[in-house]
Write a protein that holds these residues in place. Sequence first.
Motif, PDB file in Angstrom:
ATOM      1  N   PRO A   1      -4.514  15.587   9.352  1.00 26.20           N
ATOM      2  CA  PRO A   1      -5.364  15.216  10.502  1.00 26.20           C
ATOM      3  C   PRO A   1      -6.427  14.184  10.141  1.00 26.20           C
ATOM      4  O   PRO A   1      -6.731  13.291  10.947  1.00 26.20           O
ATOM      5  N   LEU A   2      -6.977  14.274   8.942  1.00 26.74           N
ATOM      6  CA  LEU A   2      -7.952  13.287   8.494  1.00 26.74           C
ATOM      7  C   LEU A   2      -7.297  11.923   8.303  1.00 26.74           C
ATOM      8  O   LEU A   2      -7.872  10.883   8.661  1.00 26.74           O
ATOM      9  N   LEU A   3      -6.102  11.919   7.735  1.00 27.35           N
ATOM     10  CA  LEU A   3      -5.380  10.668   7.522  1.00 27.35           C
ATOM     11  C   LEU A   3      -4.992  10.032   8.850  1.00 27.35           C
ATOM     12  O   LEU A   3      -5.115   8.809   9.029  1.00 27.35           O
ATOM     13  N   GLU A   4      -4.511  10.838   9.796  1.00 29.32           N
ATOM     14  CA  GLU A   4      -4.161  10.320  11.125  1.00 29.32           C
ATOM     15  C   GLU A   4      -5.379   9.665  11.776  1.00 29.32           C
ATOM     16  O   GLU A   4      -5.271   8.605  12.398  1.00 29.32           O
TER      17      GLU A   4
ATOM     18  N   LEU B   1      -1.741   1.803   5.306  1.00 30.73           N
ATOM     19  CA  LEU B   1      -2.065   3.224   5.485  1.00 30.73           C
ATOM     20  C   LEU B   1      -0.893   3.977   6.102  1.00 30.73           C
ATOM     21  O   LEU B   1      -0.752   5.180   5.897  1.00 30.73           O
ATOM     22  N   ARG B   2      -0.048   3.263   6.831  1.00 29.36           N
ATOM     23  CA  ARG B   2       1.119   3.929   7.423  1.00 29.36           C
ATOM     24  C   ARG B   2       2.150   4.298   6.344  1.00 29.36           C
ATOM     25  O   ARG B   2       2.945   5.208   6.541  1.00 29.36           O
TER      26      ARG B   2
ATOM     27  N   MET C   1       4.830   8.681   3.583  1.00 32.39           N
ATOM     28  CA  MET C   1       5.201   9.449   2.398  1.00 32.39           C
ATOM     29  C   MET C   1       4.615  10.854   2.429  1.00 32.39           C
ATOM     30  O   MET C   1       5.244  11.821   1.965  1.00 32.39           O
ATOM     31  N   THR C   2       3.412  10.994   2.986  1.00 35.84           N
ATOM     32  CA  THR C   2       2.808  12.322   3.102  1.00 35.84           C
ATOM     33  C   THR C   2       3.604  13.191   4.062  1.00 35.84           C
ATOM     34  O   THR C   2       3.844  14.379   3.801  1.00 35.84           O
TER      35      THR C   2
ATOM     36  N   ALA D   1       4.554  -4.347   7.543  1.00 33.36           N
ATOM     37  CA  ALA D   1       3.816  -4.357   6.280  1.00 33.36           C
ATOM     38  C   ALA D   1       4.714  -4.128   5.079  1.00 33.36           C
ATOM     39  O   ALA D   1       4.249  -4.120   3.950  1.00 33.36           O
ATOM     40  N   SER D   2       6.007  -3.921   5.336  1.00 28.90           N
ATOM     41  CA  SER D   2       6.905  -3.545   4.259  1.00 28.90           C
ATOM     42  C   SER D   2       7.202  -4.706   3.331  1.00 28.90           C
ATOM     43  O   SER D   2       7.308  -5.855   3.759  1.00 28.90           O
ATOM     44  N   THR D   3       7.362  -4.397   2.067  1.00 29.80           N
ATOM     45  CA  THR D   3       7.772  -5.382   1.082  1.00 29.80           C
ATOM     46  C   THR D   3       9.282  -5.330   0.930  1.00 29.80           C
ATOM     47  O   THR D   3       9.944  -4.481   1.493  1.00 29.80           O
TER      48      THR D   3
END
Length: 429
Positions: A80-83, A132-133, A138-139, A187-189
Motif C-alpha cells: 500500500p505504501l508503494l502504490e 517505480l512500476r 516485481m514485488t 520505461a523498459s530496457t
Amino acid sequence: MLRFEDPAKLKTKKIVFEDVYVGRDSGTLEQLKELSSKRRVIEESINESSFITDAIAREISGGLTSPCEQDLQKLEQYLPLLENLVVHFDLVSNNRQMIVWTTELKIRWTSALSASSFFNLLGPKYFQIDSLRFELCMTLFLYGAILRERALEVLPADLVQSATLFRKAAGVYQYLAHDVIPSLHPASTAERPPESTSAVSSVMSLICLAEAQAVTIRKAEEKGNTGGLLAKLHYGVTQFLDEATGVLYSTTGECKDISSRFLMEWQLVFAIDALPCSTWRLTATLMCFDAAAFALDWFSNNHYMCKQMCIPFGDFISSCKALHELRSQKYLADSLKIAGHVGVAVGVLHHALVNAKKKMPGEESWRVVFRKEIDDAADMLRKYEHENEFVWREKIPTMDELPLLEGKKIVNFIPYHPQRWERALVFNI
C-alpha cells in the motif's frame, strides 16, 4: 501435485528511498523512511540476510509461525505504501528531477526464470529498470509466488484454503499482466527479466488456476463424485495448461529471455522426453542455447550438482499436463467399465500408458509421482484385460476409435484489488 517453487526465489538489492527522494515537508520524509523500513524486512527475508531468531520473527509478526505467512504480512504492509508512492510519482512523472532521482534508486531484482540466471559464476544476475512500476511489478510477482507457496503449505491440512490461496495468486498475476506491466513498457530496457512481462504473469495465473482445480478435484474425490465428472475435471487442468502453452508461443517477441528460456524448451520438450535423467535433459537444453561446448564441459565435471539446478519451466507445465491427462484417462476408463464398455476401457488405459511412458519427466521427485500413477494404471489395465478375456470378450478398439477426453473448468481467479494508503507526498522539485 507436482511442485515447482522457483518463481518465489527472487532477490533484490537494498533501496533507501529517503536517501534519494527529497521531501518538502517532514511528513513526506517520514513516509519515505517507512517505505524503506517496510522494504528492508522484505529484502532481509528473500536475500536470507536476516539474523533474527524464529521466536523473534514470530513475535514481530503477531504470532505467525509460518515463514510464508510472515512474508505475506511484510508484503501486505509494503505494497500500500508503494502504490501510494507510484500514484504521487505519476502526478509529476515528467519532471526531470524525479526521473533522475528514480534512476538513482537503482531498482534491481534477480530473475528465478531467466536463462541468464542458470550459470552465473559471479552470483545471481540483477536486472535494473529505472521505474517505480518495475519495483511494483516485481514485488507483486513475489507476492503471488508466496501466496502460491502458502497454498502448497496448507494443502495437506485444508483443501478449501489451499484452493482459495491459489485463486488469489492467480488474481494477483492477472492484475499484473493487465494493469501493471503494460504501463511499465515505456520505461523498459532491452534486457528485462521474464517476471516483468505480461506473458509470464498470464502463464503464472493459468498455472495457479490449474493448481486450484487440482486441489478442488481432491475435494471432489473425497465426496465420492463419479469417475466421469472427475475425468472431465482432470482434463480441465490440462486445458488450463494448454492455454498457458499457447500464451508462451504467441508472445515470442516480448522478451528475449522468454524466447530462449521458455519457448525453445517447449519446442524441445517432446524431443528430449526420452532422456532418462534431468542431468541429460538440462545439458540438451543448454546445447540449444548455442552453448554446447560449455554444457558438455559442465556436465562432465558437475553432473552430481545437477539436481540443485533450476528445473525448466516448460518441463514443469508439460509434466503437469501429462500427469492430469493420465488421471483423466484412468477415471474415464473406470466410468466406461461401470457402464459395461470394458473393451473400450481397456483401449483407453492401453493408450494412456503408452502415452504417459513417453512423457516421463526428468526431475526425480516428479518421476516418483508419475511412476505411481503409471503403476496404478497398469494394475487397472491388467485387471480389465483379465476380466475382458474371461468374461466379456469385447473387441478392443483402435486408437482412432477411442472416445475423446472432455474437459470442465470450474475455478476462476479471485480479483486482486490493490490497497493504497492515501497519504500526501510533496517532493522538493
